[in-house]
Design an enzyme around this catalytic site. Structure first.
Site, short mmCIF file in Angstrom:
data_model
loop_
_atom_site.label_atom_id
_atom_site.label_comp_id
_atom_site.label_asym_id
_atom_site.label_seq_id
_atom_site.Cartn_x
_atom_site.Cartn_y
_atom_site.Cartn_z
CG LEU A 173 -63.35 -46.46 -19.02
CD1 LEU A 173 -62.16 -47.39 -19.12
CD2 LEU A 173 -64.52 -47.01 -19.83
N GLY A 187 -66.62 -42.64 -14.67
CA GLY A 187 -67.88 -41.90 -14.78
C GLY A 187 -69.09 -42.81 -14.83
CD GLU A 235 -66.72 -53.14 -6.32
OE1 GLU A 235 -67.87 -53.15 -6.80
OE2 GLU A 235 -66.48 -52.90 -5.13
CG PHE A 236 -61.48 -51.15 -8.46
CD1 PHE A 236 -60.15 -51.11 -8.85
CD2 PHE A 236 -61.94 -52.30 -7.84
CE1 PHE A 236 -59.30 -52.18 -8.64
CE2 PHE A 236 -61.09 -53.40 -7.61
CZ PHE A 236 -59.76 -53.33 -8.02
CB SER A 242 -42.57 -53.25 -18.87
OG SER A 242 -42.42 -53.20 -17.48
CG ASP A 275 -49.30 -54.15 -23.34
OD1 ASP A 275 -48.40 -53.83 -24.13
OD2 ASP A 275 -49.15 -54.97 -22.41
NE ARG A 288 -55.03 -60.21 -27.32
CZ ARG A 288 -54.58 -59.23 -28.12
NH1 ARG A 288 -54.76 -59.31 -29.43
NH2 ARG A 288 -53.96 -58.20 -27.62
CD GLU A 346 -53.95 -55.59 -23.20
OE1 GLU A 346 -53.63 -56.44 -24.04
OE2 GLU A 346 -53.43 -55.54 -22.07
P1 0O2 Z 1 -48.09 -55.92 -17.65
O1 0O2 Z 1 -48.12 -54.46 -17.78
O2 0O2 Z 1 -46.94 -56.40 -16.83
O3 0O2 Z 1 -49.39 -56.50 -17.26
P2 0O2 Z 1 -48.31 -61.26 -24.45
O4 0O2 Z 1 -48.03 -59.84 -24.08
O5 0O2 Z 1 -47.33 -61.84 -25.39
O6 0O2 Z 1 -48.55 -62.14 -23.24
P3 0O2 Z 1 -50.39 -60.31 -26.19
O7 0O2 Z 1 -51.04 -61.12 -27.26
O8 0O2 Z 1 -49.49 -59.18 -26.60
O9 0O2 Z 1 -49.67 -61.32 -25.23
O10 0O2 Z 1 -51.47 -59.67 -25.32
P4 0O2 Z 1 -52.51 -60.30 -24.33
O11 0O2 Z 1 -52.17 -61.70 -23.96
O12 0O2 Z 1 -53.89 -60.03 -24.86
O13 0O2 Z 1 -52.28 -59.35 -23.13
C1 0O2 Z 1 -51.09 -59.27 -22.45
C2 0O2 Z 1 -51.40 -58.74 -21.07
O14 0O2 Z 1 -52.45 -59.55 -20.50
C3 0O2 Z 1 -50.24 -58.88 -20.14
O15 0O2 Z 1 -49.48 -57.72 -20.16
C4 0O2 Z 1 -50.91 -59.06 -18.79
O16 0O2 Z 1 -51.35 -57.84 -18.26
C5 0O2 Z 1 -52.11 -59.88 -19.15
N1 0O2 Z 1 -51.82 -61.32 -19.13
C6 0O2 Z 1 -51.81 -62.14 -20.20
N2 0O2 Z 1 -51.52 -63.40 -19.83
C7 0O2 Z 1 -51.33 -63.37 -18.49
C8 0O2 Z 1 -51.01 -64.39 -17.52
O17 0O2 Z 1 -50.83 -65.56 -17.80
N3 0O2 Z 1 -50.93 -63.96 -16.23
C9 0O2 Z 1 -51.11 -62.67 -15.86
N4 0O2 Z 1 -50.99 -62.36 -14.57
N5 0O2 Z 1 -51.40 -61.70 -16.76
C10 0O2 Z 1 -51.53 -62.05 -18.05
P5 0O2 Z 1 -47.93 -57.72 -19.88
O18 0O2 Z 1 -47.20 -57.50 -21.15
O19 0O2 Z 1 -47.56 -58.88 -19.05
O20 0O2 Z 1 -47.75 -56.39 -19.13
P1 0O2 Z 2 -60.00 -44.19 -3.77
O1 0O2 Z 2 -60.78 -43.16 -3.05
O2 0O2 Z 2 -58.51 -44.05 -3.56
O3 0O2 Z 2 -60.49 -45.58 -3.53
P2 0O2 Z 2 -55.80 -41.85 -9.58
O4 0O2 Z 2 -55.55 -41.62 -11.05
O5 0O2 Z 2 -54.87 -41.08 -8.67
O6 0O2 Z 2 -57.24 -41.67 -9.22
P3 0O2 Z 2 -54.09 -44.01 -9.30
O7 0O2 Z 2 -53.35 -43.54 -8.09
O8 0O2 Z 2 -53.43 -43.83 -10.62
O9 0O2 Z 2 -55.51 -43.36 -9.34
O10 0O2 Z 2 -54.39 -45.50 -9.05
P4 0O2 Z 2 -54.96 -46.63 -10.00
O11 0O2 Z 2 -54.04 -47.77 -9.83
O12 0O2 Z 2 -55.28 -46.16 -11.36
O13 0O2 Z 2 -56.34 -46.97 -9.34
C1 0O2 Z 2 -56.46 -47.25 -8.04
C2 0O2 Z 2 -57.94 -47.15 -7.75
O14 0O2 Z 2 -58.45 -48.47 -7.67
C3 0O2 Z 2 -58.19 -46.49 -6.44
O15 0O2 Z 2 -59.42 -45.83 -6.53
C4 0O2 Z 2 -58.29 -47.67 -5.51
O16 0O2 Z 2 -59.00 -47.37 -4.36
C5 0O2 Z 2 -59.04 -48.65 -6.39
N1 0O2 Z 2 -58.87 -50.04 -5.95
C6 0O2 Z 2 -57.76 -50.79 -5.94
N2 0O2 Z 2 -58.00 -52.01 -5.46
C7 0O2 Z 2 -59.33 -52.05 -5.14
C8 0O2 Z 2 -60.21 -53.05 -4.64
O17 0O2 Z 2 -59.81 -54.19 -4.36
N3 0O2 Z 2 -61.52 -52.69 -4.49
C9 0O2 Z 2 -61.99 -51.45 -4.80
N4 0O2 Z 2 -63.29 -51.17 -4.66
N5 0O2 Z 2 -61.19 -50.49 -5.29
C10 0O2 Z 2 -59.88 -50.78 -5.45
P5 0O2 Z 2 -59.59 -44.24 -6.58
O18 0O2 Z 2 -60.59 -43.97 -7.66
O19 0O2 Z 2 -58.27 -43.57 -6.70
O20 0O2 Z 2 -60.31 -43.85 -5.31
#
Ligand code: 0O2
Ligand code: 0O2
Length: 212
Positions: A21, A23, A38-39, A49, A70, A103, A137
């Site tokens: 992605l 890429g 964007e990222f 969890s 998920d 969804r 997911e």
């Molecule tokens: P994580 O890793 O903590 O993010 P459910 O899991 O019961 O809420 P469902 O149907 O299994 O619902 O899946 P859904 O709603 O498509 O996706 C669930 C994920 O969406 C959550 O993962 C969150 O990442 C995000 N999400 C859904 N509702 C909210 C919300 O009200 N606020 C925020 N901040 N994120 C939300 P998890 O399980 O929380 O895991």
């Molecule tokens: P760079 O050069 O660090 O920006 P990895 O698999 O090691 O590449 P990791 O550590 O698993 O990545 O982290 P994660 O959570 O998958 O992704 C973090 C990426 O999202 C990093 O980019 C962050 O820089 C980028 N990111 C987080 N928040 C923001 C934001 O607000 N704006 C932008 N533009 N980027 C954000 P990379 O690819 O590691 O590269």
């Protein structure tokens, strides 16, 4: 249960999809076209969890593979709401995954105020025992939606899912503000993209000058 063994193909799927992605963004950078991405971030759900969610949703541990969608999660952040559609088009064209569910919490936001577009896909991972299809997911959202969801998520964590009513109300208002921010940004989208394109081209020209 050997979690390391169980989660290994999920980690593989997340790592591969993160690269694939990201890429897209690299390709758009080369063409100096606005990138709808964007990222990209990704994670395997922590064991605690997984266990909490399994308990909450009455999922037996031997059914995690088919019933918890998920365990592998990718998140794609976009600048503009319209970019989400562009990302969806890109993903629908892919031949290395199958979309199983969609969804749309953007047209129909969640009660909490949460907005995002969710896809559940089946993604094949090549393991030493042959091909395994993994549920992944993919959440697609704007930076404003992401900002709100990140804050709300940490508050939920802090209050263990029982956010006090006054804070909930504030979060609703913040969700509304994030929505308006997305709307305002959409209106000046052309202007912003023009500036970004100009900047991207300038970077390419500077790079050429420096290397010749
Ligand atoms: P994580 O890793 O903590 O993010 P459910 O899991 O019961 O809420 P469902 O149907 O299994 O619902 O899946 P859904 O709603 O498509 O996706 C669930 C994920 O969406 C959550 O993962 C969150 O990442 C995000 N999400 C859904 N509702 C909210 C919300 O009200 N606020 C925020 N901040 N994120 C939300 P998890 O399980 O929380 O895991
Ligand atoms: P760079 O050069 O660090 O920006 P990895 O698999 O090691 O590449 P990791 O550590 O698993 O990545 O982290 P994660 O959570 O998958 O992704 C973090 C990426 O999202 C990093 O980019 C962050 O820089 C980028 N990111 C987080 N928040 C923001 C934001 O607000 N704006 C932008 N533009 N980027 C954000 P990379 O690819 O590691 O590269």
């Amino acid at each position: 249960m050997d979690w390391d063994l169980f989660l290994a193909p999920y980690k593989q799927a997340v790592d591969e999809l993160k690269i694939k992605l990201r890429g897209y963004r690299e390709q758009f950078e080369k063409t100096a076209e606005h990138s709808p991405i964007e990222f990209v971030t990704g994670r395997v759900k922590p064991v605690k969890s997984i266990l909490d969610k399994a308990r909450r949703k009455n999922i037996p541990l031997n059914q995690l593979q088919t019933s918890m969608q998920d365990i592998a999660g990718l998140r794609i952040m976009c600048q503009f709401v319209d970019d989400i559609k562009a990302v969806l088009q890109l993903i629908r064209k892919r031949t290395d995954l199958t979309i199983l569910e969609e969804r749309d919490y953007i047209t129909e936001k969640k009660e909490s105020g949460y907005r995002s577009y969710h896809l559940v896909v089946s993604y094949p991972v090549q393991t030493i025992g042959g091909e395994r299809k993994i549920l992944v997911e993919i959440q697609i959202r704007t930076l404003a939606m992401n900002f709100w969801a990140t804050i709300e998520h940490s508050l939920n964590y802090k209050y263990e899912g029982r956010i006090p009513a006054d804070i909930k109300e504030r979060l609703q208002r913040a969700a509304e503000a994030a929505f308006l921010l997305d709307e305002e940004m959409s209106k000046i989208r052309g202007e912003v993209q023009e500036a970004q394109k100009h900047f991207a081209l300038k970077k390419q020209v500077d790079f050429y000058d420096e290397n010749n």
